[in-house]
Write a protein that holds these residues in place. Sequence first.
Motif, PDB file in Angstrom:
ATOM      1  N   THR A  82     -32.322  -7.776   8.058  1.00 31.32           N
ATOM      2  CA  THR A  82     -32.619  -9.135   8.506  1.00 31.32           C
ATOM      3  C   THR A  82     -34.102  -9.245   8.846  1.00 31.32           C
ATOM      4  OG1 THR A  82     -32.103  -8.562  10.792  1.00 31.32           O
ATOM      5  CG2 THR A  82     -30.304  -9.450   9.478  1.00 31.32           C
ATOM      6  N   PRO A  83     -34.655 -10.449   8.820  1.00 28.14           N
ATOM      7  CA  PRO A  83     -36.076 -10.593   9.178  1.00 28.14           C
ATOM      8  C   PRO A  83     -36.350 -10.108  10.604  1.00 28.14           C
ATOM      9  CG  PRO A  83     -35.231 -12.617   8.221  1.00 28.14           C
ATOM     10  CD  PRO A  83     -34.051 -11.710   8.432  1.00 28.14           C
ATOM     11  N   LEU A  84     -37.509  -9.495  10.798  1.00 29.07           N
ATOM     12  CA  LEU A  84     -37.887  -8.986  12.122  1.00 29.07           C
ATOM     13  C   LEU A  84     -38.987  -9.855  12.710  1.00 29.07           C
ATOM     14  CD1 LEU A  84     -38.123  -5.160  11.423  1.00 29.07           C
ATOM     15  CD2 LEU A  84     -36.316  -6.353  12.643  1.00 29.07           C
ATOM     16  N   PRO A  85     -38.821 -10.304  13.950  1.00 27.14           N
ATOM     17  CA  PRO A  85     -39.881 -11.082  14.600  1.00 27.14           C
ATOM     18  C   PRO A  85     -40.860 -10.174  15.343  1.00 27.14           C
ATOM     19  CG  PRO A  85     -37.917 -11.120  15.940  1.00 27.14           C
ATOM     20  CD  PRO A  85     -37.590 -10.302  14.711  1.00 27.14           C
ATOM     21  N   GLY A  86     -42.129 -10.551  15.384  1.00 30.56           N
ATOM     22  CA  GLY A  86     -43.118  -9.864  16.218  1.00 30.56           C
ATOM     23  C   GLY A  86     -43.330  -8.409  15.908  1.00 30.56           C
ATOM     24  N   VAL A  87     -43.714  -8.067  14.665  1.00 27.77           N
ATOM     25  CA  VAL A  87     -43.940  -6.682  14.277  1.00 27.77           C
ATOM     26  C   VAL A  87     -45.435  -6.374  14.366  1.00 27.77           C
ATOM     27  CG1 VAL A  87     -43.746  -5.010  12.396  1.00 27.77           C
ATOM     28  CG2 VAL A  87     -41.935  -6.689  12.761  1.00 27.77           C
ATOM     29  N   LEU A  88     -45.781  -5.298  15.072  1.00 24.65           N
ATOM     30  CA  LEU A  88     -47.176  -4.868  15.206  1.00 24.65           C
ATOM     31  C   LEU A  88     -47.507  -3.827  14.141  1.00 24.65           C
ATOM     32  CD1 LEU A  88     -47.758  -4.419  19.032  1.00 24.65           C
ATOM     33  CD2 LEU A  88     -49.100  -5.820  17.484  1.00 24.65           C
ATOM     34  N   VAL A  89     -48.654  -4.018  13.475  1.00 21.24           N
ATOM     35  CA  VAL A  89     -49.138  -3.061  12.487  1.00 21.24           C
ATOM     36  C   VAL A  89     -50.514  -2.594  12.949  1.00 21.24           C
ATOM     37  CG1 VAL A  89     -49.799  -2.705  10.083  1.00 21.24           C
ATOM     38  CG2 VAL A  89     -47.895  -4.228  10.628  1.00 21.24           C
ATOM     39  N   PHE A  90     -50.696  -1.288  13.021  1.00 20.79           N
ATOM     40  CA  PHE A  90     -51.973  -0.703  13.414  1.00 20.79           C
ATOM     41  C   PHE A  90     -52.615  -0.073  12.186  1.00 20.79           C
ATOM     42  CE2 PHE A  90     -49.270  -0.644  17.149  1.00 20.79           C
ATOM     43  CZ  PHE A  90     -50.086  -1.239  18.081  1.00 20.79           C
ATOM     44  N   GLY A  91     -53.922  -0.201  12.057  1.00 20.01           N
ATOM     45  CA  GLY A  91     -54.631   0.380  10.927  1.00 20.01           C
ATOM     46  C   GLY A  91     -55.803   1.216  11.394  1.00 20.01           C
ATOM     47  N   VAL A  92     -56.000   2.340  10.712  1.00 23.03           N
ATOM     48  CA  VAL A  92     -57.139   3.214  10.984  1.00 23.03           C
ATOM     49  C   VAL A  92     -57.807   3.502   9.650  1.00 23.03           C
ATOM     50  CG1 VAL A  92     -57.848   5.490  11.828  1.00 23.03           C
ATOM     51  CG2 VAL A  92     -56.027   4.272  12.987  1.00 23.03           C
ATOM     52  N   ALA A  93     -59.117   3.320   9.586  1.00 21.54           N
ATOM     53  CA  ALA A  93     -59.885   3.611   8.381  1.00 21.54           C
ATOM     54  C   ALA A  93     -60.578   4.957   8.561  1.00 21.54           C
ATOM     55  CB  ALA A  93     -60.905   2.511   8.121  1.00 21.54           C
ATOM     56  N   LEU A  94     -60.326   5.871   7.622  1.00 19.65           N
ATOM     57  CA  LEU A  94     -60.869   7.228   7.706  1.00 19.65           C
ATOM     58  C   LEU A  94     -61.830   7.484   6.546  1.00 19.65           C
ATOM     59  CD1 LEU A  94     -57.442   8.944   8.346  1.00 19.65           C
ATOM     60  CD2 LEU A  94     -59.223   8.583  10.041  1.00 19.65           C
ATOM     61  N   ARG A  95     -62.983   8.040   6.869  1.00 16.17           N
ATOM     62  CA  ARG A  95     -63.952   8.432   5.849  1.00 16.17           C
ATOM     63  C   ARG A  95     -64.440   9.826   6.222  1.00 16.17           C
ATOM     64  NH1 ARG A  95     -68.084   4.830   6.523  1.00 16.17           N
ATOM     65  NH2 ARG A  95     -66.838   3.183   5.617  1.00 16.17           N
ATOM     66  N   GLY A  96     -64.177  10.784   5.332  1.00 17.25           N
ATOM     67  CA  GLY A  96     -64.593  12.163   5.606  1.00 17.25           C
ATOM     68  C   GLY A  96     -63.909  12.745   6.827  1.00 17.25           C
ATOM     69  N   GLY A  97     -62.662  12.336   7.084  1.00 18.56           N
ATOM     70  CA  GLY A  97     -61.917  12.853   8.231  1.00 18.56           C
ATOM     71  C   GLY A  97     -62.290  12.224   9.563  1.00 18.56           C
ATOM     72  N   VAL A 130     -57.475   3.717   4.271  1.00 24.87           N
ATOM     73  CA  VAL A 130     -56.832   3.003   5.374  1.00 24.87           C
ATOM     74  C   VAL A 130     -55.399   3.500   5.526  1.00 24.87           C
ATOM     75  CG1 VAL A 130     -56.086   0.753   6.230  1.00 24.87           C
ATOM     76  CG2 VAL A 130     -58.288   0.982   5.067  1.00 24.87           C
ATOM     77  N   VAL A 131     -55.052   3.884   6.743  1.00 20.52           N
ATOM     78  CA  VAL A 131     -53.704   4.344   7.066  1.00 20.52           C
ATOM     79  C   VAL A 131     -53.071   3.304   7.986  1.00 20.52           C
ATOM     80  CG1 VAL A 131     -52.343   6.175   8.137  1.00 20.52           C
ATOM     81  CG2 VAL A 131     -54.424   6.746   6.879  1.00 20.52           C
ATOM     82  N   LEU A 132     -51.891   2.814   7.598  1.00 22.79           N
ATOM     83  CA  LEU A 132     -51.187   1.809   8.400  1.00 22.79           C
ATOM     84  C   LEU A 132     -49.997   2.439   9.101  1.00 22.79           C
ATOM     85  CD1 LEU A 132     -51.121  -1.153   5.865  1.00 22.79           C
ATOM     86  CD2 LEU A 132     -52.741  -0.754   7.724  1.00 22.79           C
ATOM     87  N   THR A 133     -49.752   2.015  10.323  1.00 22.14           N
ATOM     88  CA  THR A 133     -48.605   2.461  11.102  1.00 22.14           C
ATOM     89  C   THR A 133     -47.926   1.229  11.681  1.00 22.14           C
ATOM     90  OG1 THR A 133     -49.774   4.471  11.730  1.00 22.14           O
ATOM     91  CG2 THR A 133     -47.839   3.897  13.035  1.00 22.14           C
ATOM     92  N   VAL A 134     -46.617   1.166  11.531  1.00 15.76           N
ATOM     93  CA  VAL A 134     -45.852   0.042  12.070  1.00 15.76           C
ATOM     94  C   VAL A 134     -45.192   0.491  13.363  1.00 15.76           C
ATOM     95  CG1 VAL A 134     -43.962  -1.561  11.647  1.00 15.76           C
ATOM     96  CG2 VAL A 134     -45.445  -0.853   9.763  1.00 15.76           C
ATOM     97  N   ALA A 135     -45.416  -0.281  14.421  1.00 19.28           N
ATOM     98  CA  ALA A 135     -44.799   0.028  15.710  1.00 19.28           C
ATOM     99  C   ALA A 135     -43.305  -0.274  15.620  1.00 19.28           C
ATOM    100  CB  ALA A 135     -45.432  -0.801  16.812  1.00 19.28           C
ATOM    101  N   PRO A 136     -42.457   0.558  16.212  1.00 19.81           N
ATOM    102  CA  PRO A 136     -41.028   0.274  16.181  1.00 19.81           C
ATOM    103  C   PRO A 136     -40.716  -1.025  16.910  1.00 19.81           C
ATOM    104  CG  PRO A 136     -41.481   2.144  17.609  1.00 19.81           C
ATOM    105  CD  PRO A 136     -42.774   1.741  16.959  1.00 19.81           C
TER     106      PRO A 136
END
Length: 70
Positions: free
Chosen positions: A4-19, A56-62
């Motif tokens: 079912t559709p989920l309301p209020g989902v947080l997505v975090f992103g981190v950009a990595l270059r050379g570690g 870019v690495v994305l992480t979705v908060a539960p």
Amino acid sequence: HAATPLPGVLVFGVALRGGRVVAAGRALITKLPAAGARKPFHFRLFFVGDPRGARVVLTVAPPVPSRSTP
């Protein structure tokens, strides 16, 4: 993926270059479509820093269950 559709989902992103972290940000998706939705889904993630040329690495908060008030 949720059935079912989920309301209020947080997505975090981190950009990595050379570690190293060169940018980070987050997005709030007010209504994430259910799994199997045929329509493409887009959202905007705003970074602090410069993510150009980085991986870019994305992480979705539960999802947090909503509380019902008695």
